[in-house]
Write a protein that holds these residues in place. Structure first.
Motif, PDB file in Angstrom:
ATOM      1  N   ALA A   1      25.484 -12.879  -8.308  1.00  0.00           N
ATOM      2  CA  ALA A   1      24.773 -13.934  -7.585  1.00  0.00           C
ATOM      3  C   ALA A   1      23.561 -13.354  -6.860  1.00  0.00           C
ATOM      4  O   ALA A   1      22.452 -13.875  -6.946  1.00  0.00           O
ATOM      5  N   LEU A   2      23.766 -12.251  -6.172  1.00  0.00           N
ATOM      6  CA  LEU A   2      22.683 -11.722  -5.340  1.00  0.00           C
ATOM      7  C   LEU A   2      21.578 -11.078  -6.161  1.00  0.00           C
ATOM      8  O   LEU A   2      20.430 -11.027  -5.721  1.00  0.00           O
ATOM      9  N   LEU A   3      21.911 -10.625  -7.371  1.00  0.00           N
ATOM     10  CA  LEU A   3      20.856 -10.067  -8.229  1.00  0.00           C
ATOM     11  C   LEU A   3      19.881 -11.157  -8.667  1.00  0.00           C
ATOM     12  O   LEU A   3      18.747 -10.875  -9.034  1.00  0.00           O
ATOM     13  N   GLY A   4      20.341 -12.386  -8.624  1.00  0.00           N
ATOM     14  CA  GLY A   4      19.476 -13.498  -9.005  1.00  0.00           C
ATOM     15  C   GLY A   4      18.498 -13.896  -7.907  1.00  0.00           C
ATOM     16  O   GLY A   4      17.637 -14.737  -8.100  1.00  0.00           O
ATOM     17  N   VAL A   5      18.622 -13.291  -6.739  1.00  0.00           N
ATOM     18  CA  VAL A   5      17.786 -13.680  -5.601  1.00  0.00           C
ATOM     19  C   VAL A   5      16.448 -12.957  -5.688  1.00  0.00           C
ATOM     20  O   VAL A   5      16.391 -11.745  -5.578  1.00  0.00           O
ATOM     21  N   LYS A   6      15.374 -13.725  -5.895  1.00  0.00           N
ATOM     22  CA  LYS A   6      14.115 -13.053  -6.198  1.00  0.00           C
ATOM     23  C   LYS A   6      12.983 -13.302  -5.204  1.00  0.00           C
ATOM     24  O   LYS A   6      12.061 -12.529  -5.120  1.00  0.00           O
ATOM     25  N   GLU A   7      13.034 -14.411  -4.463  1.00  0.00           N
ATOM     26  CA  GLU A   7      11.786 -14.767  -3.792  1.00  0.00           C
ATOM     27  C   GLU A   7      11.609 -14.181  -2.388  1.00  0.00           C
ATOM     28  O   GLU A   7      10.676 -14.525  -1.690  1.00  0.00           O
ATOM     29  N   PHE A   8      12.491 -13.283  -2.015  1.00  0.00           N
ATOM     30  CA  PHE A   8      12.360 -12.699  -0.681  1.00  0.00           C
ATOM     31  C   PHE A   8      12.040 -11.219  -0.778  1.00  0.00           C
ATOM     32  O   PHE A   8      12.206 -10.593  -1.808  1.00  0.00           O
ATOM     33  N   ASP A   9      11.588 -10.694   0.341  1.00  0.00           N
ATOM     34  CA  ASP A   9      11.393  -9.257   0.453  1.00  0.00           C
ATOM     35  C   ASP A   9      12.742  -8.710   0.937  1.00  0.00           C
ATOM     36  O   ASP A   9      13.017  -8.677   2.124  1.00  0.00           O
ATOM     37  N   THR A  10      13.571  -8.351  -0.033  1.00  0.00           N
ATOM     38  CA  THR A  10      14.993  -8.112   0.253  1.00  0.00           C
ATOM     39  C   THR A  10      15.359  -6.638   0.361  1.00  0.00           C
ATOM     40  O   THR A  10      14.889  -5.817  -0.420  1.00  0.00           O
ATOM     41  N   ARG A  11      16.207  -6.317   1.322  1.00  0.00           N
ATOM     42  CA  ARG A  11      16.874  -5.025   1.371  1.00  0.00           C
ATOM     43  C   ARG A  11      18.368  -5.275   1.407  1.00  0.00           C
ATOM     44  O   ARG A  11      18.806  -6.209   2.053  1.00  0.00           O
ATOM     45  N   TRP A  12      19.107  -4.433   0.683  1.00  0.00           N
ATOM     46  CA  TRP A  12      20.570  -4.560   0.678  1.00  0.00           C
ATOM     47  C   TRP A  12      21.151  -3.474   1.545  1.00  0.00           C
ATOM     48  O   TRP A  12      20.766  -2.316   1.416  1.00  0.00           O
ATOM     49  N   ILE A  13      22.123  -3.846   2.348  1.00  0.00           N
ATOM     50  CA  ILE A  13      22.863  -2.851   3.112  1.00  0.00           C
ATOM     51  C   ILE A  13      24.316  -2.955   2.675  1.00  0.00           C
ATOM     52  O   ILE A  13      24.889  -4.052   2.668  1.00  0.00           O
ATOM     53  N   GLY A  14      24.914  -1.835   2.260  1.00  0.00           N
ATOM     54  CA  GLY A  14      26.302  -1.905   1.802  1.00  0.00           C
ATOM     55  C   GLY A  14      26.963  -0.545   1.763  1.00  0.00           C
ATOM     56  O   GLY A  14      26.308   0.493   1.890  1.00  0.00           O
ATOM     57  N   TRP A  15      28.253  -0.562   1.567  1.00  0.00           N
ATOM     58  CA  TRP A  15      29.055   0.662   1.469  1.00  0.00           C
ATOM     59  C   TRP A  15      28.561   1.490   0.283  1.00  0.00           C
ATOM     60  O   TRP A  15      28.278   0.947  -0.783  1.00  0.00           O
ATOM     61  N   ALA A  16      28.494   2.796   0.474  1.00  0.00           N
ATOM     62  CA  ALA A  16      28.005   3.676  -0.581  1.00  0.00           C
ATOM     63  C   ALA A  16      28.927   3.659  -1.806  1.00  0.00           C
ATOM     64  O   ALA A  16      28.512   4.016  -2.906  1.00  0.00           O
ATOM     65  N   GLY A  17      30.191   3.274  -1.616  1.00  0.00           N
ATOM     66  CA  GLY A  17      31.104   3.166  -2.754  1.00  0.00           C
ATOM     67  C   GLY A  17      31.822   4.461  -3.086  1.00  0.00           C
ATOM     68  O   GLY A  17      32.746   4.466  -3.887  1.00  0.00           O
ATOM     69  N   VAL A  18      31.372   5.557  -2.500  1.00  0.00           N
ATOM     70  CA  VAL A  18      32.027   6.857  -2.712  1.00  0.00           C
ATOM     71  C   VAL A  18      32.116   7.577  -1.371  1.00  0.00           C
ATOM     72  O   VAL A  18      31.374   7.275  -0.445  1.00  0.00           O
ATOM     73  N   ASN A  19      33.000   8.550  -1.330  1.00  0.00           N
ATOM     74  CA  ASN A  19      33.127   9.337  -0.114  1.00  0.00           C
ATOM     75  C   ASN A  19      32.109  10.479  -0.154  1.00  0.00           C
ATOM     76  O   ASN A  19      32.115  11.279  -1.075  1.00  0.00           O
ATOM     77  N   VAL A  20      31.206  10.502   0.819  1.00  0.00           N
ATOM     78  CA  VAL A  20      30.197  11.566   0.872  1.00  0.00           C
ATOM     79  C   VAL A  20      30.272  12.208   2.248  1.00  0.00           C
ATOM     80  O   VAL A  20      29.583  11.786   3.184  1.00  0.00           O
ATOM     81  N   PRO A  21      31.138  13.226   2.414  1.00  0.00           N
ATOM     82  CA  PRO A  21      31.354  13.761   3.757  1.00  0.00           C
ATOM     83  C   PRO A  21      30.172  14.590   4.270  1.00  0.00           C
ATOM     84  O   PRO A  21      29.935  14.656   5.469  1.00  0.00           O
ATOM     85  N   ASP A  22      29.418  15.218   3.366  1.00  0.00           N
ATOM     86  CA  ASP A  22      28.375  16.153   3.809  1.00  0.00           C
ATOM     87  C   ASP A  22      27.020  15.482   3.968  1.00  0.00           C
ATOM     88  O   ASP A  22      26.657  14.574   3.222  1.00  0.00           O
ATOM     89  N   GLU A  23      26.265  15.971   4.949  1.00  0.00           N
ATOM     90  CA  GLU A  23      24.981  15.353   5.262  1.00  0.00           C
ATOM     91  C   GLU A  23      23.967  15.492   4.121  1.00  0.00           C
ATOM     92  O   GLU A  23      23.190  14.576   3.862  1.00  0.00           O
ATOM     93  N   ILE A  24      24.011  16.646   3.438  1.00  0.00           N
ATOM     94  CA  ILE A  24      23.053  16.863   2.333  1.00  0.00           C
ATOM     95  C   ILE A  24      23.281  15.820   1.245  1.00  0.00           C
ATOM     96  O   ILE A  24      22.346  15.186   0.746  1.00  0.00           O
ATOM     97  N   GLY A  25      24.553  15.625   0.913  1.00  0.00           N
ATOM     98  CA  GLY A  25      24.911  14.626  -0.097  1.00  0.00           C
ATOM     99  C   GLY A  25      24.493  13.224   0.349  1.00  0.00           C
ATOM    100  O   GLY A  25      23.964  12.432  -0.425  1.00  0.00           O
ATOM    101  N   GLN A  26      24.716  12.917   1.621  1.00  0.00           N
ATOM    102  CA  GLN A  26      24.358  11.581   2.136  1.00  0.00           C
ATOM    103  C   GLN A  26      22.861  11.336   2.027  1.00  0.00           C
ATOM    104  O   GLN A  26      22.426  10.256   1.626  1.00  0.00           O
ATOM    105  N   LYS A  27      22.087  12.381   2.376  1.00  0.00           N
ATOM    106  CA  LYS A  27      20.628  12.220   2.321  1.00  0.00           C
ATOM    107  C   LYS A  27      20.170  11.995   0.888  1.00  0.00           C
ATOM    108  O   LYS A  27      19.314  11.158   0.614  1.00  0.00           O
ATOM    109  N   ALA A  28      20.748  12.786  -0.034  1.00  0.00           N
ATOM    110  CA  ALA A  28      20.350  12.671  -1.438  1.00  0.00           C
ATOM    111  C   ALA A  28      20.686  11.281  -1.978  1.00  0.00           C
ATOM    112  O   ALA A  28      19.894  10.650  -2.681  1.00  0.00           O
TER     113      ALA A  28
END
Ligand code: ADP
Ligand code: G6P
Length: 489
Positions: free
Chosen positions: A44-71
């Motif tokens: 549904a949300l991929l169909g949303v086109k007319e806004f200047d959109t940013r998505w905020i969501g869970w990364a979906g994986v465990n990334v304990p280290d800061e280097i990994g998080q930044k990448a």
């Protein structure tokens, strides 16, 4: 209310959902591959086109280290996605626990888990605490990226605590919340130990949306009966503050599917499928492997059909594509083995040396394969025991302009309210009824198929995801709700 011309100034929109449109798979220490996520919310949300959109969501994986998080944050940034990092324990208690073992089954009328949780309220409480903590972490990230004038749109049962967290930090923020699942009868919601707190935090939003009027009505009843607040025609009022509540039925980006059918790759897949199943009618099921989809019920109905119609045994095949989902939750693991067992039994019973009646795939298909399957199959079978909307049924209809296949659709899916007139509606619990509907669909004359398809096709192409999002966001920006609702009809 104020009006915005979306063609000249793009409204900034922060979409906040547990699931991002892409999921990360780790390749080496700081390299990530991004794969498309599966599910109705993402579609549904991929169909949303007319806004200047940013998505905020869970990364979906465990990334304990800061280097990994930044990448990972950098890789996601290219997709306009901003990750929320949750540690393993929080994911276990919040995502596997409170969201998918408690709220999901309850909102789909399956009930609350018996053995492990309700016996020990401590465990229930710790999952709820993790849920609140996770929602606070989402709020932190929203706050960090929020700019004045942004519209914040929170999604689904994972984030019912978020509107309150956001408003507490910034009461001027425009906050909307939309539920992609059913909202159950207030009698069901009452069972939830945290029933009061969840309702109150959702009500902190300015606008609350559901797929159907029934879900909206159930939510209002929960507020009036459980919180003893006043329900008005526009929403719910609490100490002079009105939270507007309305139905915004979602749709798909139908053009994306219709256009895809012309692509050489999709045409190629269609040709292969047609050759593979030449001389047989093909029925299709596409679901996440979830207990709400009624997959065992679907298989049993197909078995009954084969049992009662020996003349069809070598002439029809069911392709069931079931993508594994939430595989760390025990109930989902049990379902997988149950489905495999039923498929094995039916294929053993009715298969021959050269052909089996059910092809079951435990995986997701890429978009082109999926479109080809939708286009070449004769019947789609959607047997959800409960389902917020069910976009698979919309996708099937969008791809059937030339074949005019039949949609068998559960009356317990939200989509039954929009596609009911063209589909054959069934009660998935009634295996006899579903089996006879299969026979009816397979034998349906061309003119009836055409009429039914035409009705649904018109709906699917005119009620798109784009319209859905635009209507919700306009409403959130204070355009009167009546005007916005007229647009969705
Ligand atoms: P839910 O929201 O419960 O996942 P929906 O039917 O609304 O159910 O949406 C499911 C979405 O996921 C659809 O867009 C569908 O195309 C996609 N999907 C489901 N199963 C598969 C699969 N096996 N392969 C690819 N996509 C799938
Ligand atoms: C449903 C829910 C979504 C969820 C999707 C896939 O559509 O409403 O919120 O994203 O299922 O489930 P998952 O747990 O993988 O995100």
């Amino acid at each position: 209310g104020e009006r915005l011309d979306f063609r000249t100034s793009k409204q900034r929109l922060l979409v906040v959902a547990n699931r991002l449109p892409v999921s990360a798979v780790r390749h080496g220490e700081d390299s990530w591959q991004l794969e498309m996520s599966v599910g109705g919310l993402v579609t549904a949300l991929l169909g949303v086109k007319e806004f200047d959109t940013r998505w905020i969501g869970w990364a979906g994986v465990n990334v304990p280290d800061e280097i990994g998080q930044k990448a990972l944050a950098k890789a996601l940034d290219e997709k306009r996605c901003i990750p929320v990092f949750l540690d393993e324990e929080v994911v276990h208690q919040y995502y596997n626990g409170y969201c998918n073992n408690i709220l999901w089954p309850l909102f789909h009328y399956i009930g609350l888990p018996q053995e492990d949780h309700l016996a020990t309220t401590r465990s229930f409480q710790s999952q709820f605490d993790a849920y609140k903590k996770a929602n606070q972490l989402f709020a932190d990230v929203v706050n960090e990226h929020y700019e004045e004038g942004d519209v914040v749109w929170c999604h689904d049962y994972h984030l019912m605590f978020l509107p309150k967290c956001l408003k507490e930090r910034n009461s001027k923020m425009k906050v909307g919340w939309f539920l992609h699942t059913p909202f159950p009868s207030s009698e069901i919601h009452r069972m939830l130990p945290s029933r009061l707190e969840l309702l109150r935090s959702v009500l902190a939003a300015d606008l609350v949306g559901f797929h159907t009027y029934d879900y909206a009505r159930h939510f209002v009843s929960a507020c009036t009966r459980i919180l003893e607040l006043e329900g008005t025609p526009e929403g719910v009022e609490d100490q002079g503050k009105l939270t507007r509540i309305a139905a915004f039925p979602v749709g798909i980006d139908s053009e994306r599917f219709i256009k895809a059918l012309e692509l050489p790759d999709v045409q190629y897949h269609m040709k292969v499928l047609k050759q593979r199943f030449a001389g047989r009618k093909v029925m299709l099921g596409v679901d996440r492997l979830d207990m709400i989809k009624g997959i065992p019920q679907k298989l049993l109905a197909f078995e009954k059909f084969l049992e009662e119609n020996p003349n069809w045994r070598n002439k029809v095949v069911l392709l069931q594509i079931a993508v594994p989902t939430r595989t760390d939750v025990p109930e989902y693991q049990k379902l997988t083995s149950q489905v495999h067992e039923i498929v094995g039994r039916i294929n053993g019973r009715f298969g021959s040396l050269t052909a089996v009646p059910i092809h079951h795939l435990d995986r997701s298909l890429d978009f082109h394969e999926l479109c080809a399957l939708y286009a070449v199959t004769d019947v789609a079978l959607v047997t959800s025991l409960r389902d917020g909307m069910n976009l698979v049924s919309y996708e099937y209809v969008a791809c059937q302009e030339s074949k005019k296949g039949v949609l068998i659709l559960s009356e317990f899916a939200g989509a039954a309210q929009s596609l009911g007139a063209g589909a054959i509606l069934v009660n998935p619990w009634n295996v006899t009824e579903v089996a006879s509907s299969i026979g009816y669909a397979l034998n349906m004359p061309a003119d009836e198929r055409e009429k039914r398809h035409h009705h649904n096709f018109k709906h699917v192409i005119s009620h798109t995801a784009q319209e859905w999002a635009a209507t919700f966001v306009r409403c959130e920006l204070n355009v009167t709700i009546v005007e916005a609702q007229l647009r969705t009809r």
